[in-house]
Design an enzyme around this catalytic site. Structure first.
Site, PDB file in Angstrom:
ATOM      1  N   GLU A  46       0.839  -1.203   0.000  1.00  0.00           N
ATOM      2  CA  GLU A  46       0.000   0.000   0.000  1.00  0.00           C
ATOM      3  C   GLU A  46       0.878   1.259   0.000  1.00  0.00           C
ATOM      4  OE1 GLU A  46      -2.672  -0.355   3.328  1.00  0.00           O
ATOM      5  OE2 GLU A  46      -3.781  -1.998   2.384  1.00  0.00           O
ATOM      6  N   LYS A 200      -7.917  -1.720 -40.056  1.00  0.00           N
ATOM      7  CA  LYS A 200      -7.651  -2.742 -39.039  1.00  0.00           C
ATOM      8  C   LYS A 200      -8.978  -3.236 -38.481  1.00  0.00           C
ATOM      9  CE  LYS A 200      -5.944  -1.760 -34.732  1.00  0.00           C
ATOM     10  NZ  LYS A 200      -4.945  -1.356 -33.720  1.00  0.00           N
ATOM     11  N   SER A 231       0.969  -0.881 -27.515  1.00  0.00           N
ATOM     12  CA  SER A 231       0.889  -1.782 -26.352  1.00  0.00           C
ATOM     13  C   SER A 231       1.771  -2.996 -26.619  1.00  0.00           C
ATOM     14  CB  SER A 231      -0.572  -2.149 -26.105  1.00  0.00           C
ATOM     15  OG  SER A 231      -0.658  -2.998 -24.998  1.00  0.00           O
ATOM     16  N   THR A 232       1.220  -4.020 -27.244  1.00  0.00           N
ATOM     17  CA  THR A 232       2.032  -5.212 -27.537  1.00  0.00           C
ATOM     18  C   THR A 232       2.938  -5.004 -28.745  1.00  0.00           C
ATOM     19  OG1 THR A 232       0.395  -6.104 -29.073  1.00  0.00           O
ATOM     20  CG2 THR A 232       0.163  -6.702 -26.727  1.00  0.00           C
ATOM     21  N   GLY A 233       2.654  -3.982 -29.537  1.00  0.00           N
ATOM     22  CA  GLY A 233       3.430  -3.717 -30.745  1.00  0.00           C
ATOM     23  C   GLY A 233       2.868  -4.414 -31.975  1.00  0.00           C
ATOM     24  N   THR A 235       0.209  -3.995 -33.708  1.00  0.00           N
ATOM     25  CA  THR A 235      -0.303  -3.086 -34.749  1.00  0.00           C
ATOM     26  C   THR A 235       0.847  -2.522 -35.586  1.00  0.00           C
ATOM     27  OG1 THR A 235      -2.133  -2.500 -33.308  1.00  0.00           O
ATOM     28  CG2 THR A 235      -1.668  -0.982 -35.113  1.00  0.00           C
TER      29      THR A 235
HETATM   30  C1  R5P Z   1      -6.075   0.826 -30.852  1.00  0.00           C
HETATM   31  O1  R5P Z   1      -6.903   1.001 -31.727  1.00  0.00           O
HETATM   32  C2  R5P Z   1      -4.955   1.754 -30.558  1.00  0.00           C
HETATM   33  O2  R5P Z   1      -5.042   2.947 -31.287  1.00  0.00           O
HETATM   34  C3  R5P Z   1      -3.604   1.116 -30.805  1.00  0.00           C
HETATM   35  O3  R5P Z   1      -3.438   0.907 -32.194  1.00  0.00           O
HETATM   36  C4  R5P Z   1      -3.500  -0.187 -30.075  1.00  0.00           C
HETATM   37  O4  R5P Z   1      -3.858  -0.012 -28.730  1.00  0.00           O
HETATM   38  C5  R5P Z   1      -2.099  -0.719 -30.180  1.00  0.00           C
HETATM   39  O5  R5P Z   1      -2.051  -1.951 -29.522  1.00  0.00           O
HETATM   40  P1  R5P Z   1      -0.945  -3.017 -29.898  1.00  0.00           P
HETATM   41  O6  R5P Z   1       0.379  -2.359 -29.796  1.00  0.00           O
HETATM   42  O7  R5P Z   1      -1.132  -4.095 -28.860  1.00  0.00           O
HETATM   43  O8  R5P Z   1      -1.246  -3.509 -31.263  1.00  0.00           O
END
Ligand code: R5P
Length: 303
Positions: A46, A200, A231-233, A235
């Site tokens: 905490e 996408k 995030s994970t890359g 995209t």
């Molecule tokens: C989603 O539509 C956001 O704009 C980003 O493209 C998405 O969050 C990227 O996530 P990740 O890196 O996991 O593909």
């Protein structure tokens, strides 16, 4: 949107532990005095928070990002600082939250879900927050049902300017999906080249995405992929693959919130992206662009 106007008296900048450096830069740029925060984490995990100075009768801006890791802990720290400020007699509490956690759950996508970002906002309101400013929230509509005035600023021109400074004026600004085309357009205004988007589709149950590029012509061009979040890359990796197939020259990527979960950074470089550029909404190795000027302008404009 109506954002509350303050009287001409300046404010204090409370340096949240998750954004200490950024807050200090904001204080230096605005000339508003900064107020340090003492933090301890107890053995059970905490957080203990104490404002190290008086806020009695002051308007305060609490600068605290809520990015991973430990975004829940950072959110609670923000709430504790707002509570401490109000109990200390602050007149108005503005939460300056460069990355707002849970912003992507801004509606009920499937039956049985909640709207997490609205829960977060109600929690902050209960703690003492009077208004909120964030940066490139995933969807502006998320702010519509907040229980206080809230606005989102855009760091995209700053990201594009970084590439102009590196000599990439005229580069193609690409967004990885149609919804983010406004980001590519903002970048295009600074870069002065062309802009476009991929398409996408995401399966809401599996989270899997499929990217396509209808009529995109980037042959031989320097392309910068602009997004709000990495995030994970996945995209960006998918976009880089398409760009290679289309014969693009240099490929870079820029995003406001570079979360870079797991081995995302390596996967993006392995996919042929030469440089990843993010902001200090997520402090780290790729946070090469500071939000300090953007946030300072906003706070100054309100005072
Ligand atoms: C989603 O539509 C956001 O704009 C980003 O493209 C998405 O969050 C990227 O996530 P990740 O890196 O996991 O593909």
């Amino acid at each position: 949107m109506y954002f509350l106007r303050r009287k001409e008296k300046g404010m204090k900048v409370i340096c949240g532990p998750a954004s200490k450096e950024l807050a200090e830069r904001v204080s230096a740029l605005t000339g508003f005095s900064s107020l340090p925060v003492a933090i301890k984490v107890f053995p059970d995990g905490e957080s203990y928070i104490r404002l190290e100075g008086s806020v009695k009768g002051e308007d305060v801006a609490i600068v605290q990002t809520t990015c991973p890791p430990e975004q829940d802990g950072k959110l609670f720290q923000l709430a504790f600082m707002a509570d401490a400020a109000k109990r200390g007699g602050a007149e108005k509490v503005t939460a300056v939250v460069p990355y707002l956690a849970y912003a992507r759950q801004d509606k009920m996508f499937l039956a049985g879900e909640g709207v997490s970002v609205e829960t977060v906002a109600r929690m902050l309101k209960a703690a003492g927050v009077d208004e909120l400013a964030t940066v490139n929230i995933h969807s502006e509509t998320a702010l519509e049902n907040f229980p206080f005035p809230a606005k989102t600023l855009s760091a995209v021109p700053l990201l594009a300017e970084y590439f102009v400074q590196k000599g990439y004026e005229g580069a193609f600004a690409l967004s990885p999906d149609k919804g983010a085309m406004y980001i590519a357009r903002q970048a295009q205004q600074v870069l002065g080249g062309d802009a476009g988007h991929l398409d996408k589709q995401r399966d809401r149950y599996t989270g899997q995405t499929v990217q396509t590029a209808e009529g995109l012509n980037v042959k031989g061009q320097t392309v910068i992929v602009f997004d709000d979040i990495i995030s994970t890359g996945e995209t960006i990796v998918g976009a880089a693959k398409i760009l290679r197939e289309k014969g693009a020259g240099h490929v870079f990527c820029a995003c406001v919130h570079a979360l870079l979960i797991g081995d995302a950074e390596k996967r993006i470089h392995d996919a042929g992206v030469e440089e990843i550029v993010g902001t200090d909404s997520v402090p780290g190795r790729v946070s090469k662009v500071s939000l300090a000027s953007l946030l300072s302008q906003e706070l100054k404009a309100q005072n």
